[in-house]
Design an enzyme around this catalytic site. Structure first.
Site, PDB file in Angstrom:
ATOM      1  N   LYS A   1       0.837  -1.203   0.000  1.00  0.00           N
ATOM      2  CA  LYS A   1       0.000   0.000   0.000  1.00  0.00           C
ATOM      3  C   LYS A   1       0.870   1.251   0.000  1.00  0.00           C
ATOM      4  O   LYS A   1       0.655   2.176  -0.759  1.00  0.00           O
ATOM      5  CB  LYS A   1      -0.930  -0.028   1.224  1.00  0.00           C
ATOM      6  CG  LYS A   1      -1.806   1.194   1.342  1.00  0.00           C
ATOM      7  CD  LYS A   1      -2.802   1.058   2.481  1.00  0.00           C
ATOM      8  CE  LYS A   1      -3.516   2.395   2.676  1.00  0.00           C
ATOM      9  NZ  LYS A   1      -4.542   2.342   3.710  1.00  0.00           N
TER      10      LYS A   1
ATOM     11  N   GLU B   1      10.452  -4.791   4.517  1.00  0.00           N
ATOM     12  CA  GLU B   1      10.525  -6.189   4.100  1.00  0.00           C
ATOM     13  C   GLU B   1      10.252  -6.319   2.599  1.00  0.00           C
ATOM     14  O   GLU B   1      10.963  -7.017   1.868  1.00  0.00           O
ATOM     15  CB  GLU B   1       9.488  -7.039   4.868  1.00  0.00           C
ATOM     16  CG  GLU B   1       9.767  -7.181   6.354  1.00  0.00           C
ATOM     17  CD  GLU B   1       9.113  -6.081   7.180  1.00  0.00           C
ATOM     18  OE1 GLU B   1       8.867  -4.970   6.647  1.00  0.00           O
ATOM     19  OE2 GLU B   1       8.852  -6.330   8.371  1.00  0.00           O
TER      20      GLU B   1
ATOM     21  N   HIS C   1      -5.041 -33.150  18.396  1.00  0.00           N
ATOM     22  CA  HIS C   1      -3.982 -33.997  18.949  1.00  0.00           C
ATOM     23  C   HIS C   1      -2.819 -33.160  19.458  1.00  0.00           C
ATOM     24  O   HIS C   1      -1.714 -33.660  19.623  1.00  0.00           O
ATOM     25  CB  HIS C   1      -3.516 -34.995  17.889  1.00  0.00           C
ATOM     26  CG  HIS C   1      -4.646 -35.837  17.381  1.00  0.00           C
ATOM     27  ND1 HIS C   1      -5.070 -36.985  18.019  1.00  0.00           N
ATOM     28  CD2 HIS C   1      -5.493 -35.659  16.330  1.00  0.00           C
ATOM     29  CE1 HIS C   1      -6.110 -37.496  17.365  1.00  0.00           C
ATOM     30  NE2 HIS C   1      -6.388 -36.709  16.342  1.00  0.00           N
TER      31      HIS C   1
ATOM     32  N   LYS D   1       8.958  -0.671  14.320  1.00  0.00           N
ATOM     33  CA  LYS D   1       9.615  -0.334  13.049  1.00  0.00           C
ATOM     34  C   LYS D   1      10.675   0.746  13.280  1.00  0.00           C
ATOM     35  O   LYS D   1      11.786   0.673  12.756  1.00  0.00           O
ATOM     36  CB  LYS D   1       8.587   0.212  12.045  1.00  0.00           C
ATOM     37  CG  LYS D   1       7.635  -0.806  11.475  1.00  0.00           C
ATOM     38  CD  LYS D   1       6.754  -0.128  10.429  1.00  0.00           C
ATOM     39  CE  LYS D   1       5.607  -1.010  10.003  1.00  0.00           C
ATOM     40  NZ  LYS D   1       4.643  -0.340   9.137  1.00  0.00           N
TER      41      LYS D   1
HETATM   42  O1  F6P Z   1       3.067  -2.807   9.748  1.00  0.00           O
HETATM   43  C1  F6P Z   1       1.713  -3.030   9.616  1.00  0.00           C
HETATM   44  C2  F6P Z   1       1.252  -2.809   8.208  1.00  0.00           C
HETATM   45  O2  F6P Z   1       1.159  -1.458   7.945  1.00  0.00           O
HETATM   46  C3  F6P Z   1      -0.066  -3.501   7.950  1.00  0.00           C
HETATM   47  O3  F6P Z   1      -1.141  -2.794   8.409  1.00  0.00           O
HETATM   48  C4  F6P Z   1      -0.003  -3.685   6.487  1.00  0.00           C
HETATM   49  O4  F6P Z   1      -0.938  -4.612   6.040  1.00  0.00           O
HETATM   50  C5  F6P Z   1       1.429  -4.116   6.312  1.00  0.00           C
HETATM   51  O5  F6P Z   1       2.145  -3.368   7.268  1.00  0.00           O
HETATM   52  C6  F6P Z   1       2.017  -3.910   4.952  1.00  0.00           C
HETATM   53  O6  F6P Z   1       1.996  -2.581   4.583  1.00  0.00           O
HETATM   54  P1  F6P Z   1       2.197  -2.152   3.063  1.00  0.00           P
HETATM   55  O7  F6P Z   1       1.096  -2.764   2.271  1.00  0.00           O
HETATM   56  O8  F6P Z   1       2.160  -0.671   3.055  1.00  0.00           O
HETATM   57  O9  F6P Z   1       3.529  -2.676   2.610  1.00  0.00           O
END
Ligand code: F6P
Length: 524
Positions: free
Chosen positions: A201, A207, A377, A499
């Site tokens: 987003k 990552e 289990h 973060k």
């Molecule tokens: O760190 C949490 C978060 O912002 C989530 O809410 C989101 O789904 C995820 O990281 C990934 O964020 P992005 O889509 O901006 O990479």
């Protein structure tokens, strides 16, 4: 704006708090006898989903109390705001328009989502027809958990009703910054026939950008002349995708009013359309839209997501249940618990109300779970005989996804139903004593308190439409719980501090002695 100030000072709240004390010792089995309409009021259908709430630790009086709390919390107003595209996320000053991605809600929001929806379909069709055999989907949190669930549930060839699913390129979802995740995915791919879908987003998540850069390096190292030309970006920050070098035709936008954990209906769901086809994606959205209509128009007492959300609040907040477990009694839904963990815990794991006042009551329970029958289990010992008595949820599908014969599925469903029945019924000391030839110590060890609450969700079949309905049901349930708690389910400030500290650590900042010791030991 409708305020939530001090819900716990209202008469509706006080009534429920008093009632909770009485219900703490209620006999759930006796409630079935005392309430002849219990099944009618607590077993409800929406679309292809049936939800049995009747084994919850709640009576008709509880439901009436929760309806009163919903009124006090202005549930109808907040639901109207959601569907009108008004601000429901005050800390970010935003609406929540994920429903518009499936054609529900404000016409202006649906129109705004339409170009992104059209583009994702065009790109999916193109990828299915251009010789691509592998797709590496890189994203994390909401940009990975939903797509991974969709793919695992629907993307395996021949497992859907009529064997309709999973005939497109193989899609590998990579989230973790641990290079093992990407290495394993790339090892399964042919660089000459692989596309990289970068889903973020914000298009800035550490990552995802680290994995994206390494995937580009891998393509280049394997002789791909224009690695960025092999990339598709899915983002609410198209400018950043452009800056990253991705061509306009390969940037699929969605609105910043679509939260990450609510985003699988947008272009974030592209992998499903690539793997299973655009028709499957359309069916997913249609199933969700059917639940939207139910949630928007059905009065509280018959409104399935609303009742389930209210009962979540009842259990966690009023009855003090710290956890809620979810067990998928269908291998195809094995990723549902981890999807729900983000949906519920990132949405409602809050300690201030939507106006920023600290709340003096528990909010979301800890969501956890697994797959049945495996979990029986492993962890069910605690659920049956441990000292906690927290709600358990079973999710099962009436039609099997395989053709190995009826025994598997009959046993699978039978086990799911038996677990709920056993949690409710238990085994008395006298019953155990009769089984153990009078040995009291062993009889105590073999007694079950019973009276433990559960919910059972039964889908007719697992197809895209039913899965869309199921996930929309959980979204609206989560929203309802937030409204009854007076909190904002659409922000997630709680993930920021970690973060920031990771960045500070990378930059060589000072930490507590324990952390400094770990840094030194790891040689960072
Ligand atoms: O760190 C949490 C978060 O912002 C989530 O809410 C989101 O789904 C995820 O990281 C990934 O964020 P992005 O889509 O901006 O990479």
């Amino acid at each position: 704006m409708t305020t939530s100030a001090a819900l716990d000072t209202t008469p509706a709240w006080a009534l429920l708090a008093d009632h909770a004390a009485a219900m703490a010792s209620a006999d759930l089995t006796a409630l079935f006898a005392a309430e002849p309409a219990r099944l009618e009021t607590m077993v409800l259908d929406v679309g292809e989903i049936c939800v049995d709430l009747s084994k919850q630790a709640a009576s008709a009086e509880t439901l009436a109390g929760l309806a009163a709390l919903a009124k006090t919390a202005a549930f109808d107003d907040w639901r109207t705001r959601l569907f009108a595209g008004a601000v429901v996320n005050p800390s970010e000053g935003r609406a929540a328009t994920h429903i518009a991605e499936r054609g529900s809600g404000a016409a202006a929001d649906v129109a705004a989502a339409a170009p992104g929806q059209a583009k994702l379909r065009a790109v999916a069709d193109a990828v299915r027809g251009d010789g691509t055999r592998h797709v590496v989907h890189i994203g994390i949190g909401g940009s990975a958990l939903g797509p991974a669930l969709l793919l695992d549930a629907l993307g395996h060839a021949g497992e859907g009703p009529g064997g309709h699913t999973g005939d497109g390129p193989a899609v590998h979802v990579v989230a973790n910054i641990d290079g093992i995740a990407l290495s394993r995915a790339l090892a399964a791919c042919d660089p000459a026939a692989t596309k990289i879908v970068i889903v973020s987003k914000t298009f800035s998540t550490l990552e995802t950008m680290t994995n994206a850069n390494s995937a580009l390096d891998w393509l280049a190292a394997h002789g791909v002349a224009d690695p960025r030309g092999r990339c598709i970006a899915v983002t609410a920050a198209p400018g950043r995708a452009r800056d990253f070098g991705i061509g306009e035709a390969n940037i699929l936008p969605f609105a910043d009013t679509v939260g990450g954990r609510y985003s699988l209906w947008s272009a974030v769901g592209l992998p499903l359309a690539i793997r299973c086809g655009v028709a499957a994606f359309d069916d997913l959205l249609a199933g969700a839209a059917a639940v939207d209509a139910h949630f928007q128009h059905t009065p509280f007492a018959r409104n399935l997501p609303a009742l389930a959300g209210a009962l979540d609040v009842w259990a966690a907040t009023f009855m003090g249940k710290a956890t809620r477990s979810v067990f998928a009694y269908d291998e195809r839904l094995r990723l549902l618990p981890s999807f729900l963990q983000q949906l519920e815990m990132e949405s409602n794991g809050k300690r201030v109300d939507r106006d920023g006042h600290p709340v003096a009551y528990p909010t979301a329970a800890i969501t956890w779970g697994g797959t049945g029958t495996d979990a029986q289990h492993a962890v069910f010992q605690l659920l049956h005989q441990g000292t906690h008595s927290d709600p358990v949820e079973f999710v099962a599908v009436r039609e099997p996804g395989h053709d190995l014969g009826a025994t598997h599925h009959r046993q699978l469903l039978g086990n799911a139903f038996a677990q709920g029945a056993a949690l409710l019924r238990g085994r008395t000391f006298d019953e155990a004593l009769a089984m153990t030839g009078g040995d009291e110590a062993i009889a105590r060890a073999r007694s079950f308190p019973g009276n433990r609450p559960s919910t059972t969700i039964l889908l007719d079949r697992l197809d895209p439409r039913a899965l869309g309905s199921l996930l929309a049901f959980y979204e609206h349930r989560t929203f309802t719980a937030a409204v009854l708690l007076g909190i904002n389910p659409f922000d997630q400030w709680g993930v920021e501090l970690g973060k920031e500290m990771a960045s500070a650590l990378d930059a060589g900042g000072n930490f507590d002695p324990s952390t400094e010791g770990l840094i030194a030991r790891a040689g960072l």
